[in-house]
Design a protein around this motif. Structure first.
Motif, PDB file in Angstrom:
ATOM      1  N   LEU A  85       0.857  -1.185   0.000  1.00 22.46           N
ATOM      2  CA  LEU A  85       0.000   0.000   0.000  1.00 22.46           C
ATOM      3  C   LEU A  85       0.895   1.237   0.000  1.00 22.46           C
ATOM      4  O   LEU A  85       1.792   1.360   0.832  1.00 22.46           O
ATOM      5  CB  LEU A  85      -0.887  -0.028   1.246  1.00 22.46           C
ATOM      6  N   ASN A  86       0.670   2.132  -0.951  1.00 18.30           N
ATOM      7  CA  ASN A  86       1.527   3.321  -1.011  1.00 18.30           C
ATOM      8  C   ASN A  86       1.106   4.357   0.043  1.00 18.30           C
ATOM      9  O   ASN A  86       0.108   4.193   0.740  1.00 18.30           O
ATOM     10  CB  ASN A  86       1.557   3.916  -2.433  1.00 18.30           C
ATOM     11  N   VAL A  92      -4.898   0.903  -4.818  1.00 13.60           N
ATOM     12  CA  VAL A  92      -5.607  -0.282  -4.321  1.00 13.60           C
ATOM     13  C   VAL A  92      -6.456  -0.943  -5.407  1.00 13.60           C
ATOM     14  O   VAL A  92      -7.225  -0.276  -6.112  1.00 13.60           O
ATOM     15  CB  VAL A  92      -6.504   0.105  -3.126  1.00 13.60           C
ATOM     16  N   ILE A  93      -6.313  -2.245  -5.533  1.00 13.91           N
ATOM     17  CA  ILE A  93      -7.173  -3.059  -6.391  1.00 13.91           C
ATOM     18  C   ILE A  93      -7.803  -4.146  -5.527  1.00 13.91           C
ATOM     19  O   ILE A  93      -7.102  -4.827  -4.778  1.00 13.91           O
ATOM     20  CB  ILE A  93      -6.373  -3.691  -7.555  1.00 13.91           C
ATOM     21  N   VAL A  94      -9.117  -4.278  -5.614  1.00 11.28           N
ATOM     22  CA  VAL A  94      -9.834  -5.340  -4.905  1.00 11.28           C
ATOM     23  C   VAL A  94     -10.277  -6.364  -5.948  1.00 11.28           C
ATOM     24  O   VAL A  94     -10.840  -6.006  -6.987  1.00 11.28           O
ATOM     25  CB  VAL A  94     -11.043  -4.776  -4.115  1.00 11.28           C
ATOM     26  N   TYR A  95     -10.008  -7.627  -5.667  1.00  9.24           N
ATOM     27  CA  TYR A  95     -10.201  -8.701  -6.655  1.00  9.24           C
ATOM     28  C   TYR A  95     -10.888  -9.895  -5.976  1.00  9.24           C
ATOM     29  O   TYR A  95     -10.235 -10.861  -5.600  1.00  9.24           O
ATOM     30  CB  TYR A  95      -8.810  -9.052  -7.207  1.00  9.24           C
ATOM     31  N   PRO A  96     -12.213  -9.832  -5.788  1.00 13.07           N
ATOM     32  CA  PRO A  96     -12.918 -10.889  -5.060  1.00 13.07           C
ATOM     33  C   PRO A  96     -12.918 -12.228  -5.810  1.00 13.07           C
ATOM     34  O   PRO A  96     -12.804 -12.262  -7.041  1.00 13.07           O
ATOM     35  CB  PRO A  96     -14.355 -10.351  -4.937  1.00 13.07           C
ATOM     36  N   THR A  97     -13.081 -13.301  -5.062  1.00 10.52           N
ATOM     37  CA  THR A  97     -13.083 -14.638  -5.657  1.00 10.52           C
ATOM     38  C   THR A  97     -14.468 -15.002  -6.207  1.00 10.52           C
ATOM     39  O   THR A  97     -15.487 -14.463  -5.796  1.00 10.52           O
ATOM     40  CB  THR A  97     -12.666 -15.712  -4.641  1.00 10.52           C
ATOM     41  N   ARG A 129       4.153  -4.729  -8.067  1.00  6.77           N
ATOM     42  CA  ARG A 129       5.191  -3.710  -7.859  1.00  6.77           C
ATOM     43  C   ARG A 129       4.575  -2.312  -7.869  1.00  6.77           C
ATOM     44  O   ARG A 129       5.169  -1.371  -7.354  1.00  6.77           O
ATOM     45  CB  ARG A 129       6.261  -3.813  -8.945  1.00  6.77           C
ATOM     46  N   GLU A 130       3.388  -2.204  -8.466  1.00  4.05           N
ATOM     47  CA  GLU A 130       2.728  -0.913  -8.613  1.00  4.05           C
ATOM     48  C   GLU A 130       1.469  -0.791  -7.746  1.00  4.05           C
ATOM     49  O   GLU A 130       1.162   0.278  -7.233  1.00  4.05           O
ATOM     50  CB  GLU A 130       2.347  -0.703 -10.086  1.00  4.05           C
ATOM     51  N   TYR A 131       0.761  -1.905  -7.602  1.00  2.00           N
ATOM     52  CA  TYR A 131      -0.538  -1.867  -6.919  1.00  2.00           C
ATOM     53  C   TYR A 131      -0.550  -2.717  -5.655  1.00  2.00           C
ATOM     54  O   TYR A 131       0.224  -3.671  -5.518  1.00  2.00           O
ATOM     55  CB  TYR A 131      -1.643  -2.355  -7.856  1.00  2.00           C
ATOM     56  N   ILE A 190     -10.559   3.274  -4.075  1.00  6.60           N
ATOM     57  CA  ILE A 190     -10.150   2.030  -4.719  1.00  6.60           C
ATOM     58  C   ILE A 190      -9.994   2.300  -6.210  1.00  6.60           C
ATOM     59  O   ILE A 190     -10.926   2.767  -6.874  1.00  6.60           O
ATOM     60  CB  ILE A 190     -11.187   0.913  -4.464  1.00  6.60           C
ATOM     61  N   ALA A 191      -8.806   2.023  -6.735  1.00  7.76           N
ATOM     62  CA  ALA A 191      -8.529   2.290  -8.153  1.00  7.76           C
ATOM     63  C   ALA A 191      -9.342   1.376  -9.061  1.00  7.76           C
ATOM     64  O   ALA A 191      -9.784   1.783 -10.133  1.00  7.76           O
ATOM     65  CB  ALA A 191      -7.035   2.124  -8.434  1.00  7.76           C
ATOM     66  N   LEU A 192      -9.533   0.118  -8.625  1.00  6.56           N
ATOM     67  CA  LEU A 192     -10.213  -0.869  -9.466  1.00  6.56           C
ATOM     68  C   LEU A 192     -10.766  -1.999  -8.611  1.00  6.56           C
ATOM     69  O   LEU A 192     -10.091  -2.479  -7.698  1.00  6.56           O
ATOM     70  CB  LEU A 192      -9.206  -1.450 -10.481  1.00  6.56           C
ATOM     71  N   VAL A 193     -11.997  -2.419  -8.943  1.00 14.76           N
ATOM     72  CA  VAL A 193     -12.505  -3.709  -8.441  1.00 14.76           C
ATOM     73  C   VAL A 193     -12.729  -4.586  -9.667  1.00 14.76           C
ATOM     74  O   VAL A 193     -13.421  -4.189 -10.619  1.00 14.76           O
ATOM     75  CB  VAL A 193     -13.816  -3.580  -7.633  1.00 14.76           C
ATOM     76  N   VAL A 194     -12.119  -5.756  -9.653  1.00  9.60           N
ATOM     77  CA  VAL A 194     -12.145  -6.644 -10.813  1.00  9.60           C
ATOM     78  C   VAL A 194     -12.539  -8.044 -10.347  1.00  9.60           C
ATOM     79  O   VAL A 194     -12.256  -8.426  -9.206  1.00  9.60           O
ATOM     80  CB  VAL A 194     -10.757  -6.649 -11.510  1.00  9.60           C
ATOM     81  N   GLY A 195     -13.205  -8.799 -11.220  1.00  3.93           N
ATOM     82  CA  GLY A 195     -13.540 -10.158 -10.827  1.00  3.93           C
ATOM     83  C   GLY A 195     -14.174 -10.954 -11.959  1.00  3.93           C
ATOM     84  O   GLY A 195     -14.763 -10.390 -12.883  1.00  3.93           O
ATOM     85  N   TRP A 196     -14.023 -12.271 -11.860  1.00  2.18           N
ATOM     86  CA  TRP A 196     -14.602 -13.214 -12.816  1.00  2.18           C
ATOM     87  C   TRP A 196     -15.853 -13.845 -12.218  1.00  2.18           C
ATOM     88  O   TRP A 196     -15.879 -14.187 -11.031  1.00  2.18           O
ATOM     89  CB  TRP A 196     -13.580 -14.320 -13.129  1.00  2.18           C
TER      90      TRP A 196
END
Length: 339
Positions: free
Chosen positions: A32-33, A39-44, A66-68, A121-127
């Motif tokens: 965390l910077n 911040v990226i949140v990536y739920p299962t 390295r970035e997020y 939060i910069a991004l929330v991503v998920g499949w």
């Protein structure tokens, strides 16, 4: 143990039931910077744990540690977060209470804010069911979430998807002759039929017709059925699966006090820049449903994954599909949110 636990305490679920000593299992990647804005949140997804998300995380990829600072929270019911398999009586196994997507995201918000003090939060991503959580984040916390990227996931369980999940549940109910008082007798062997039901929906007709499974090292259709569908489902606890099936069947980003079932309003309230990526041949979460949703989100682009891998175009198996998802995530993350 390669993950951490966030104690939620006694939580009151949307159903009104209080689940005592609830907890969220999660894993973080990167740091965390100082501004707490990387911040990226990536739920299962359904049946997955954090390790199944790791294919999309790596140096040089969009989700570059390295970035997020990437947080992967595990879905309740998946065996790591509070689940039928790890909750003591009276809420163990078939007695586990009903948990919604809204509950999951509410608890993830507590993790993000209480544990880390994160405000953006910069991004929330998920499949798949991770994708519906991305939508829920956008609808529940529109001022906090800058971008969302659901792939092969919908903003609510549309009727056909509900029916598919119902068929998976029916396979387990048939094992106890539809007598819910006997559910505690279910075993992993009963999960074989669930895998067979899902096999017809996970990939496309063209995938089977062109025998793509041979490229995965399977010598026959029967070999693929046993080695992928049956094997993966038999590794899951049947009570965890029933809990996640309930969560999946009742998923709807508007089914909460903020929107009172007004689905179009919930979509229209998402302020995040959105990249919606359905699988072009997805039979389980059809692209048409996503297209409807994308039109109602003010800052959304609709980018189908042109693939015969169906729902599994988002599973991290096929390199061309993986590249398409990663490229679009890079594009989304590079976008100024003021554009």
């Amino acid at each position: 143990m390669d993950y951490e636990i966030f104690d939620l305490g006694d939580v009151t679920l949307q159903s009104g039931v209080t689940l005592p000593s609830a907890f969220l299992a999660y894993k973080t990647y990167g740091k965390l910077n100082e501004n707490k804005d990387n911040v990226i949140v990536y739920p299962t997804a359904f049946g997955d744990q954090h390790v199944q998300n790791e294919w999309l995380i790596g140096d040089g990829m969009a989700l570059d540690p390295r970035e997020y600072f990437i947080i992967v929270p595990n879905l309740l019911g998946n065996g790591l977060s509070s689940s039928p398999s790890n909750t003591p009586p009276p809420f163990d196994r078939a007695n586990f209470p009903q948990v919604t997507i809204y509950d999951n995201v509410t608890f993830q918000h507590r993790l993000v804010t209480e544990k880390f003090g994160i405000e953006k939060i910069a991004l929330v991503v998920g499949w798949s069911m991770g994708g519906i959580q991305a939508y829920q984040w956008g609808a529940s916390y529109p001022d906090m979430v800058e971008r969302i990227a659901p792939f092969a996931g919908v903003a609510k369980t549309w009727p056909q998807t509900y029916v598919v999940l119902g068929g998976m549940k029916a396979a387990l109910m048939a094992a106890v002759r539809f007598d819910s008082s006997k559910l505690d007798g279910l075993t992993s062997a009963d999960m074989r039929a669930v895998g067979d039901v899902y096999a017809g929906w996970g990939v496309s007709q063209a995938f089977y017709r062109e025998e793509i499974y041979r490229e995965m090292g399977f010598s026959s259709l029967a070999d693929f059925m046993a080695g992928v569908w049956e094997d993966s489902f038999m590794k899951m606890d049947p009570h965890n699966v029933l809990a996640m099936l309930w969560t999946g069947q009742h998923a709807d980003i508007s089914a909460n006090p903020s929107y009172n079932g007004d689905f179009d309003k919930a979509l229209g309230s998402i302020k995040a820049h959105a990249c919606i990526m359905p699988g072009s041949t997805d039979l389980f979460c059809p692209a048409d449903d996503n297209e409807y949703e994308a039109k109602l989100i003010p800052h959304a682009v609709f980018k189908p994954i042109e693939s015969i891998w169906g729902h599994f175009a988002g599973r991290g198996i096929n390199s061309a599909d993986n590249q398409f998802i990663d490229d679009n995530l890079k594009r989304l993350l590079a976008m100024s949110i003021n554009e």
